[in-house]
Design an enzyme around this catalytic site. Structure first.
Site, PDB file in Angstrom:
ATOM      1  N   GLU A  74       0.825  -1.208   0.000  1.00 45.28           N
ATOM      2  CA  GLU A  74       0.000   0.000   0.000  1.00 45.28           C
ATOM      3  C   GLU A  74       0.861   1.260   0.000  1.00 45.28           C
ATOM      4  O   GLU A  74       0.577   2.224  -0.713  1.00 45.28           O
ATOM      5  CB  GLU A  74      -0.931   0.008   1.215  1.00 45.28           C
ATOM      6  CG  GLU A  74      -1.971  -1.097   1.236  1.00 45.28           C
ATOM      7  CD  GLU A  74      -1.483  -2.368   1.914  1.00 45.28           C
ATOM      8  OE1 GLU A  74      -2.330  -3.175   2.325  1.00 45.28           O
ATOM      9  OE2 GLU A  74      -0.244  -2.559   2.031  1.00 45.28           O
ATOM     10  N   CYS A  97      -3.027  -3.603   6.801  1.00 46.46           N
ATOM     11  CA  CYS A  97      -2.754  -3.792   8.228  1.00 46.46           C
ATOM     12  C   CYS A  97      -3.201  -2.563   9.013  1.00 46.46           C
ATOM     13  O   CYS A  97      -3.225  -1.447   8.506  1.00 46.46           O
ATOM     14  CB  CYS A  97      -1.274  -4.074   8.454  1.00 46.46           C
ATOM     15  SG  CYS A  97      -0.168  -2.696   8.070  1.00 46.46           S
ATOM     16  N   CYS A 106      -0.877   0.575   7.573  1.00 43.58           N
ATOM     17  CA  CYS A 106      -1.183   0.995   6.203  1.00 43.58           C
ATOM     18  C   CYS A 106      -2.520   1.732   6.143  1.00 43.58           C
ATOM     19  O   CYS A 106      -2.734   2.579   5.270  1.00 43.58           O
ATOM     20  CB  CYS A 106      -1.213  -0.221   5.274  1.00 43.58           C
ATOM     21  SG  CYS A 106       0.422  -0.927   4.978  1.00 43.58           S
ATOM     22  N   ALA A 176      10.067 -36.414  -9.036  1.00 41.13           N
ATOM     23  CA  ALA A 176      10.124 -36.556 -10.489  1.00 41.13           C
ATOM     24  C   ALA A 176      10.110 -38.043 -10.803  1.00 41.13           C
ATOM     25  O   ALA A 176      10.864 -38.820 -10.197  1.00 41.13           O
ATOM     26  CB  ALA A 176      11.384 -35.901 -11.046  1.00 41.13           C
ATOM     27  N   SER A 190      19.408 -41.160 -11.204  1.00 39.25           N
ATOM     28  CA  SER A 190      18.133 -40.499 -11.517  1.00 39.25           C
ATOM     29  C   SER A 190      18.317 -39.270 -12.398  1.00 39.25           C
ATOM     30  O   SER A 190      17.342 -38.589 -12.708  1.00 39.25           O
ATOM     31  CB  SER A 190      17.417 -40.089 -10.224  1.00 39.25           C
ATOM     32  OG  SER A 190      18.221 -39.195  -9.469  1.00 39.25           O
ATOM     33  N   ASP A 222      23.197 -38.404  -3.912  1.00 43.51           N
ATOM     34  CA  ASP A 222      23.160 -37.403  -4.985  1.00 43.51           C
ATOM     35  C   ASP A 222      24.050 -36.190  -4.730  1.00 43.51           C
ATOM     36  O   ASP A 222      24.377 -35.462  -5.669  1.00 43.51           O
ATOM     37  CB  ASP A 222      21.718 -36.915  -5.198  1.00 43.51           C
ATOM     38  CG  ASP A 222      20.795 -38.023  -5.664  1.00 43.51           C
ATOM     39  OD1 ASP A 222      21.301 -39.075  -6.088  1.00 43.51           O
ATOM     40  OD2 ASP A 222      19.565 -37.830  -5.592  1.00 43.51           O
ATOM     41  N   LEU A 226      20.867 -27.984  -3.525  1.00 44.72           N
ATOM     42  CA  LEU A 226      19.542 -27.499  -3.120  1.00 44.72           C
ATOM     43  C   LEU A 226      19.445 -25.980  -3.146  1.00 44.72           C
ATOM     44  O   LEU A 226      18.662 -25.387  -2.413  1.00 44.72           O
ATOM     45  CB  LEU A 226      19.156 -28.023  -1.721  1.00 44.72           C
ATOM     46  CG  LEU A 226      19.127 -29.544  -1.568  1.00 44.72           C
ATOM     47  CD1 LEU A 226      18.700 -29.928  -0.158  1.00 44.72           C
ATOM     48  CD2 LEU A 226      18.215 -30.197  -2.595  1.00 44.72           C
ATOM     49  N   ARG A 229      19.341 -21.822  -8.900  1.00 38.41           N
ATOM     50  CA  ARG A 229      20.314 -21.448  -9.918  1.00 38.41           C
ATOM     51  C   ARG A 229      19.673 -21.110 -11.263  1.00 38.41           C
ATOM     52  O   ARG A 229      20.191 -20.307 -12.007  1.00 38.41           O
ATOM     53  CB  ARG A 229      21.328 -22.580 -10.119  1.00 38.41           C
ATOM     54  CG  ARG A 229      22.096 -22.931  -8.844  1.00 38.41           C
ATOM     55  CD  ARG A 229      23.105 -24.030  -9.064  1.00 38.41           C
ATOM     56  NE  ARG A 229      22.510 -25.290  -9.472  1.00 38.41           N
ATOM     57  CZ  ARG A 229      21.930 -26.154  -8.660  1.00 38.41           C
ATOM     58  NH1 ARG A 229      21.843 -25.880  -7.356  1.00 38.41           N
ATOM     59  NH2 ARG A 229      21.423 -27.283  -9.109  1.00 38.41           N
ATOM     60  N   GLU A 278      12.055 -32.505  -0.919  1.00 39.99           N
ATOM     61  CA  GLU A 278      12.500 -33.066  -2.194  1.00 39.99           C
ATOM     62  C   GLU A 278      12.929 -34.522  -2.098  1.00 39.99           C
ATOM     63  O   GLU A 278      13.732 -34.991  -2.896  1.00 39.99           O
ATOM     64  CB  GLU A 278      13.627 -32.198  -2.778  1.00 39.99           C
ATOM     65  CG  GLU A 278      13.142 -30.886  -3.371  1.00 39.99           C
ATOM     66  CD  GLU A 278      14.051 -30.346  -4.462  1.00 39.99           C
ATOM     67  OE1 GLU A 278      14.825 -31.121  -5.049  1.00 39.99           O
ATOM     68  OE2 GLU A 278      13.973 -29.130  -4.724  1.00 39.99           O
TER      69      GLU A 278
END
Length: 347
Positions: A74, A97, A106, A176, A190, A222, A226, A229, A278
């Site tokens: 605002e 608020c 605000c 995935a 994977s 793996d 994390l 990027r 994940e």
């Protein structure tokens, strides 16, 4: 009051709010549009909660972003509108608020600017606001309408609203998989089940999340970083369930050895609005069986591993009968290159 115009300008406010999505947490990502004589004279979105997130990322959403640290949507919109705010209509995706926190209310700024009418998509469930902002504006003689484009604003603010209602972060479980439901080959490999567009989308999901969680087994196999990027946004706080191997790329990270439910409650108490899990399959299965997942995000590739020796989406014991399976609905189905993102919310 023109309902068609109200819908159009609130849709624009929702679009503006997206500029704050990566940066404003634990404050809500709010968008505001100020309209005078049918023309937009000011726009604003919630500034980043602190300067650290901005300083650690070389790319910022737009010119002058750094100066808006801590500023509510605002205030930013009214500053841009200037003298044209007097007699104008202000559209906001969340109730203004009405309390002193890190900033002044605000509602005071709206009243002082001479705004004639305020259109609010959603009442803020935060107990410090929760209708008092609307009441304050009405007491000052400002016309206030609530509920315009509420479904769109609610979808956009789901993690914030969930946190304010439950005290816990909104938990995404991301996996995935191949078409036959395998997340890794028997040898544990994977990379990569999905294509580049799906992987970019995962980085966006990371940037939207305040924290990310994986099991120690995934770190050992793996060695993930994390971090964010592939999009311009902040990397989440990193948490490993179990012991963190020495020299792991996930560092700096936190090790957690208590119950998952206690972890989620602790993160909620610390202001984490969205947690991304994940995997892998062991942690994913545990989160599912304990009922700790709010949304399943599964990226499915047009591939088939074949056989039953690949790693499944969820490991561990499942239900014994069809009557006991978990059912829900697909909240979104999104094509990402050759892959499909399925967003599942259980009933």
């Amino acid at each position: 009051m023109n309902l068609e115009e109200d819908a159009k300008f609130m849709a624009e406010a929702i679009e503006v709010a997206e500029k704050a999505r990566f940066w404003s947490s634990p404050n809500p990502w709010v968008g505001v549009v100020v309209v005078a004589k049918g023309e937009v004279v000011g726009k604003g979105f919630t500034g980043p909660f602190n300067a650290t997130d901005v300083a650690e990322n070389s790319t910022q959403p737009e010119e002058g972003f750094e100066s808006s640290v801590g500023v509510h949507a605002e205030i930013a919109a009214l500053a841009q509108a200037g003298k044209f705010a007097n007699g104008a209509t202000l559209y906001t995706t969340l109730e203004p608020c009405n309390h002193h926190g890190r900033t002044s209310p605000c509602t005071d700024a709206i009243i002082q600017a001479g705004i004639k009418r305020v259109v609010v998509a959603l009442v803020d469930p935060d107990k410090r606001v929760s209708g008092s902002g609307v009441e304050s504006l009405r007491s000052a003689g400002i016309e206030v309408d609530v509920g315009q484009n509420s479904a769109g604003a609610e979808k956009q603010l789901t993690p914030y609203l969930h946190h304010r209602h439950t005290g816990r972060p909104y938990v995404f479980l991301k996996l995935a998989a191949t078409l036959d439901g395998r997340i890794a080959a028997p040898d544990g490999s994977s990379n990569w089940i999905t294509g580049e567009e799906a992987r970019i989308d995962v980085h966006k999901l990371r940037a939207e999340s305040d924290a990310i969680c994986v099991g120690a087994g995934t770190v050992r196999s793996d060695d993930p970083r994390l971090t964010v990027r592939s999009v311009d946004g902040p990397s989440p706080r990193r948490i490993v369930i179990g012991e963190i191997p020495e020299g792991a790329q996930v560092e700096p990270a936190e090790s957690w050895k208590g119950s998952l439910e206690d972890l989620i409650q602790k993160l909620g108490n610390e202001g984490v609005l969205q947690l991304l899990v994940e995997g892998g399959a062991h942690l994913a299965g545990q989160m599912h069986r304990e009922g700790l997942v709010d949304r399943y995000v599964i990226y499915v590739s047009p591939s088939i591993m074949g056989g039953d020796d690949g790693k499944p989406l969820l490991s561990g014991d499942g239900v014994a009968t069809m009557e006991s399976i978990s059912r829900g609905k697909f909240a979104n189905v999104t094509q990402l290159g050759e892959d499909v993102r399925l967003d599942l919310v259980l009933s």
